[in-house]
Design a protein around this motif. Structure first.
Motif, PDB file in Angstrom:
ATOM      1  N   LEU A  45       0.850  -1.295  -0.137  1.00  0.00           N
ATOM      2  CA  LEU A  45       0.056  -0.024  -0.127  1.00  0.00           C
ATOM      3  C   LEU A  45       0.815   1.282  -0.012  1.00  0.00           C
ATOM      4  CD1 LEU A  45      -2.765  -1.223   2.609  1.00  0.00           C
ATOM      5  CD2 LEU A  45      -2.829  -0.715   0.199  1.00  0.00           C
ATOM      6  N   LEU A  46       2.114   1.251   0.692  1.00  0.00           N
ATOM      7  CA  LEU A  46       2.861   2.505   0.632  1.00  0.00           C
ATOM      8  C   LEU A  46       3.962   2.507  -0.625  1.00  0.00           C
ATOM      9  CD1 LEU A  46       3.654   2.132   4.459  1.00  0.00           C
ATOM     10  CD2 LEU A  46       2.545   4.245   3.221  1.00  0.00           C
ATOM     11  N   GLY A  47       3.705   1.577  -1.376  1.00  0.00           N
ATOM     12  CA  GLY A  47       4.672   1.548  -2.434  1.00  0.00           C
ATOM     13  C   GLY A  47       6.034   1.087  -2.247  1.00  0.00           C
ATOM     14  N   HIS A  48       6.308   0.409  -1.230  1.00  0.00           N
ATOM     15  CA  HIS A  48       7.868   0.043  -0.836  1.00  0.00           C
ATOM     16  C   HIS A  48       8.193  -1.223  -1.562  1.00  0.00           C
ATOM     17  CE1 HIS A  48       7.415   1.581   3.506  1.00  0.00           C
ATOM     18  NE2 HIS A  48       7.365   2.564   2.644  1.00  0.00           N
ATOM     19  N   ARG A  49       9.836  -0.917  -1.809  1.00  0.00           N
ATOM     20  CA  ARG A  49      10.423  -1.874  -2.701  1.00  0.00           C
ATOM     21  C   ARG A  49       9.985  -3.273  -2.080  1.00  0.00           C
ATOM     22  NH1 ARG A  49      14.289  -2.565  -6.528  1.00  0.00           N
ATOM     23  NH2 ARG A  49      14.374  -0.210  -6.820  1.00  0.00           N
ATOM     24  N   ASN A  50       9.588  -4.407  -3.114  1.00  0.00           N
ATOM     25  CA  ASN A  50       9.461  -5.600  -2.750  1.00  0.00           C
ATOM     26  C   ASN A  50       9.632  -6.352  -3.855  1.00  0.00           C
ATOM     27  OD1 ASN A  50       8.431  -8.189  -1.868  1.00  0.00           O
ATOM     28  ND2 ASN A  50       6.937  -7.182  -0.120  1.00  0.00           N
ATOM     29  N   GLY A  51      10.725  -7.376  -3.852  1.00  0.00           N
ATOM     30  CA  GLY A  51      10.942  -8.137  -4.999  1.00  0.00           C
ATOM     31  C   GLY A  51      10.018  -9.213  -5.384  1.00  0.00           C
ATOM     32  N   ASP A  52       9.345  -9.490  -4.365  1.00  0.00           N
ATOM     33  CA  ASP A  52       8.072 -10.568  -4.618  1.00  0.00           C
ATOM     34  C   ASP A  52       7.036 -10.095  -5.231  1.00  0.00           C
ATOM     35  OD1 ASP A  52       9.827 -12.598  -3.569  1.00  0.00           O
ATOM     36  OD2 ASP A  52       9.120 -11.911  -1.318  1.00  0.00           O
ATOM     37  N   ILE A  53       6.649  -8.683  -5.277  1.00  0.00           N
ATOM     38  CA  ILE A  53       5.390  -8.314  -5.811  1.00  0.00           C
ATOM     39  C   ILE A  53       5.965  -7.716  -7.036  1.00  0.00           C
ATOM     40  CG2 ILE A  53       3.838  -6.315  -5.348  1.00  0.00           C
ATOM     41  CD1 ILE A  53       3.907  -8.426  -3.202  1.00  0.00           C
ATOM     42  N   THR A  54       4.635  -8.050  -7.917  1.00  0.00           N
ATOM     43  CA  THR A  54       4.671  -7.616  -9.440  1.00  0.00           C
ATOM     44  C   THR A  54       3.507  -6.564  -9.606  1.00  0.00           C
ATOM     45  OG1 THR A  54       3.299  -9.355 -10.181  1.00  0.00           O
ATOM     46  CG2 THR A  54       5.691  -9.803  -9.845  1.00  0.00           C
ATOM     47  N   SER A  55       3.563  -6.182 -10.845  1.00  0.00           N
ATOM     48  CA  SER A  55       2.590  -5.242 -11.118  1.00  0.00           C
ATOM     49  C   SER A  55       1.226  -6.029 -11.389  1.00  0.00           C
ATOM     50  CB  SER A  55       2.876  -4.360 -12.394  1.00  0.00           C
ATOM     51  OG  SER A  55       3.301  -5.130 -13.615  1.00  0.00           O
ATOM     52  N   HIS A  56       1.394  -7.482 -11.288  1.00  0.00           N
ATOM     53  CA  HIS A  56      -0.022  -8.298 -11.718  1.00  0.00           C
ATOM     54  C   HIS A  56      -0.605  -8.551 -10.618  1.00  0.00           C
ATOM     55  CE1 HIS A  56       1.564  -8.361 -15.824  1.00  0.00           C
ATOM     56  NE2 HIS A  56       2.707  -8.691 -15.522  1.00  0.00           N
ATOM     57  N   TYR A  57      -1.862  -8.168 -10.310  1.00  0.00           N
ATOM     58  CA  TYR A  57      -2.618  -8.414  -9.032  1.00  0.00           C
ATOM     59  C   TYR A  57      -4.089  -8.804  -9.665  1.00  0.00           C
ATOM     60  CZ  TYR A  57       0.533  -5.543  -6.826  1.00  0.00           C
ATOM     61  OH  TYR A  57       1.592  -4.816  -6.400  1.00  0.00           O
ATOM     62  N   SER A  58      -4.226  -9.996  -8.743  1.00  0.00           N
ATOM     63  CA  SER A  58      -5.695 -10.569  -9.107  1.00  0.00           C
ATOM     64  C   SER A  58      -6.627  -9.963  -8.592  1.00  0.00           C
ATOM     65  CB  SER A  58      -5.741 -12.074  -8.522  1.00  0.00           C
ATOM     66  OG  SER A  58      -5.615 -12.204  -7.193  1.00  0.00           O
ATOM     67  N   ALA A  59      -8.073  -9.805  -8.598  1.00  0.00           N
ATOM     68  CA  ALA A  59      -9.023  -9.223  -7.951  1.00  0.00           C
ATOM     69  C   ALA A  59      -8.982  -9.654  -6.366  1.00  0.00           C
ATOM     70  CB  ALA A  59     -10.637  -9.670  -8.754  1.00  0.00           C
ATOM     71  N   PRO A  60      -9.072 -10.765  -6.329  1.00  0.00           N
ATOM     72  CA  PRO A  60      -8.925 -11.131  -4.800  1.00  0.00           C
ATOM     73  C   PRO A  60      -7.874 -10.377  -3.953  1.00  0.00           C
ATOM     74  CG  PRO A  60      -9.487 -13.018  -5.771  1.00  0.00           C
ATOM     75  CD  PRO A  60      -8.779 -12.202  -6.971  1.00  0.00           C
ATOM     76  N   GLU A  61      -6.755 -10.185  -4.667  1.00  0.00           N
ATOM     77  CA  GLU A  61      -5.387  -9.762  -3.869  1.00  0.00           C
ATOM     78  C   GLU A  61      -5.609  -8.212  -3.916  1.00  0.00           C
ATOM     79  OE1 GLU A  61      -1.524 -12.071  -5.344  1.00  0.00           O
ATOM     80  OE2 GLU A  61      -2.582 -10.844  -6.998  1.00  0.00           O
ATOM     81  N   ILE A  62      -6.489  -7.433  -4.960  1.00  0.00           N
ATOM     82  CA  ILE A  62      -6.831  -6.049  -4.577  1.00  0.00           C
ATOM     83  C   ILE A  62      -7.782  -5.876  -3.645  1.00  0.00           C
ATOM     84  CG2 ILE A  62      -7.759  -4.027  -5.972  1.00  0.00           C
ATOM     85  CD1 ILE A  62      -6.265  -5.153  -8.671  1.00  0.00           C
ATOM     86  N   ALA A  63      -8.818  -6.912  -3.636  1.00  0.00           N
ATOM     87  CA  ALA A  63      -9.731  -6.757  -2.661  1.00  0.00           C
ATOM     88  C   ALA A  63      -9.165  -6.735  -1.258  1.00  0.00           C
ATOM     89  CB  ALA A  63     -10.655  -7.927  -2.799  1.00  0.00           C
ATOM     90  N   GLU A  64      -8.135  -7.578  -0.980  1.00  0.00           N
ATOM     91  CA  GLU A  64      -7.539  -7.486   0.268  1.00  0.00           C
ATOM     92  C   GLU A  64      -6.917  -6.236   0.546  1.00  0.00           C
ATOM     93  OE1 GLU A  64      -4.052 -10.083   2.718  1.00  0.00           O
ATOM     94  OE2 GLU A  64      -4.787 -10.537   0.611  1.00  0.00           O
ATOM     95  N   LEU A  65      -6.227  -5.842  -0.445  1.00  0.00           N
ATOM     96  CA  LEU A  65      -5.641  -4.554  -0.311  1.00  0.00           C
ATOM     97  C   LEU A  65      -6.554  -3.237  -0.082  1.00  0.00           C
ATOM     98  CD1 LEU A  65      -2.965  -4.626  -2.989  1.00  0.00           C
ATOM     99  CD2 LEU A  65      -2.567  -4.794  -0.593  1.00  0.00           C
TER     100      LEU A  65
END
Length: 281
Positions: A235-255
């Motif tokens: 949510l803060l946009g911090h660097r995270n090598g495990d995170i990509t720009s591809h998000y599923s709807a459930p992942e976005i719902a959690e965020l």
């Protein structure tokens, strides 16, 4: 003190005079380190990229330059909800809207100012949208997903139709800054009004609030309502090598659920949401 030195003589020892001169001028450690970083970059180029007429690099190897230990960094100042209300009331409308968006998304100043409508991505499964800021705008050079809680969504929707490319504007043109003379005047005005109403001395950090403190405020509020660290990082946009720009709807719902938690703190109507409706009426 450094500019006339041959490249081979630029190292920690010779840079000591530069550091000392900066100290005498009263410059902050961050400013001094920014200068050293520029020198480091130039030396790396002379050893790896730039070449003379014979095709040889200017330096065989670049020296390792040490940064000055930071001992004078200013501590973040997260806003209280009441302080936020006073600040938003004191700011000009366009600054208040950008500040409201920033404190509900954790975006950096230029991520807000440069935010474009063509970066908006619809999420029909959730009946909402997000923004995906390209890596060249983001400090850590990774694509930045911006999830909009209820307040941030209202702030951006209030701008729709005002400009064909940019979300936030001032006098019909894309906004360029949040931290300007208007911000400086407003933070003092807000602190003075707060002190009069409360009959108490305000914190120095409130009267001298930085735009970046809004990002810290968002992060602190997420932590206060129990949002896990990994979710806060996204949510803060911090660097995270495990995170990509591809998000599923459930992942976005959690965020989205996590970001919306700070809109319902203490089961009250948000002062920020009330203010936004008044300003955009």
């Amino acid at each position: 003190l450094v500019g006339e030195l041959p490249l081979q003589q630029v190292h920690d020892g010779t840079l000591a005079s530069y550091v000392e001169a900066c100290r005498k001028k009263g410059l902050k450690t961050k400013t001094i380190n920014n200068g050293i970083e520029v020198v480091r970059r130039l030396l790396n180029l002379t050893a790896r990229k730039w070449r003379d007429e014979n095709g040889l690099t200017w330096l065989e190897t670049p020296p390792l330059l040490s940064m000055v230990e930071v001992t004078d960094a200013r501590q973040p100042y997260p806003l209280s909800w009441d302080e936020q209300t006073y600040l938003l009331q004191a700011l000009a409308d366009h600054l208040a809207t950008m500040a409201l968006f920033k404190v509900n998304t954790g975006c950096r100043e230029q991520e807000v100012c440069q935010l474009r409508w063509d970066w908006e991505v619809e999420v029909p499964e959730l009946d909402t949208s997000v923004f995906l800021i390209p890596s060249n705008i983001v400090k850590n050079k990774e694509d930045r997903l911006v999830v909009l809680n209820g307040v941030a969504k209202s702030a951006s929707e209030a701008q729709r139709g005002k400009h064909k490319t940019h979300v936030f504007t001032y006098r019909g043109k894309p906004a360029t800054r949040i931290y300007n003379s208007g911000w400086k005047v407003a933070r003092v005005k807000a602190a003075e009004q707060y002190a009069r109403d409360r009959e108490e001395v305000v914190c120095w950090g409130f009267a001298n609030l930085r735009v970046h403190d809004l990002k810290h405020t968002f992060g602190r509020r997420l932590r206060a309502v129990g949002v896990p660290l990994e979710t806060r990082k996204v949510l803060l946009g911090h660097r995270n090598g495990d995170i990509t720009s591809h998000y599923s709807a459930p992942e976005i719902a959690e965020l989205l659920e996590a970001a919306n938690r700070i809109c319902a703190v203490q089961s009250r109507k948000s002062h920020a949401m009330t203010l936004l409706k008044r300003r955009t009426a």
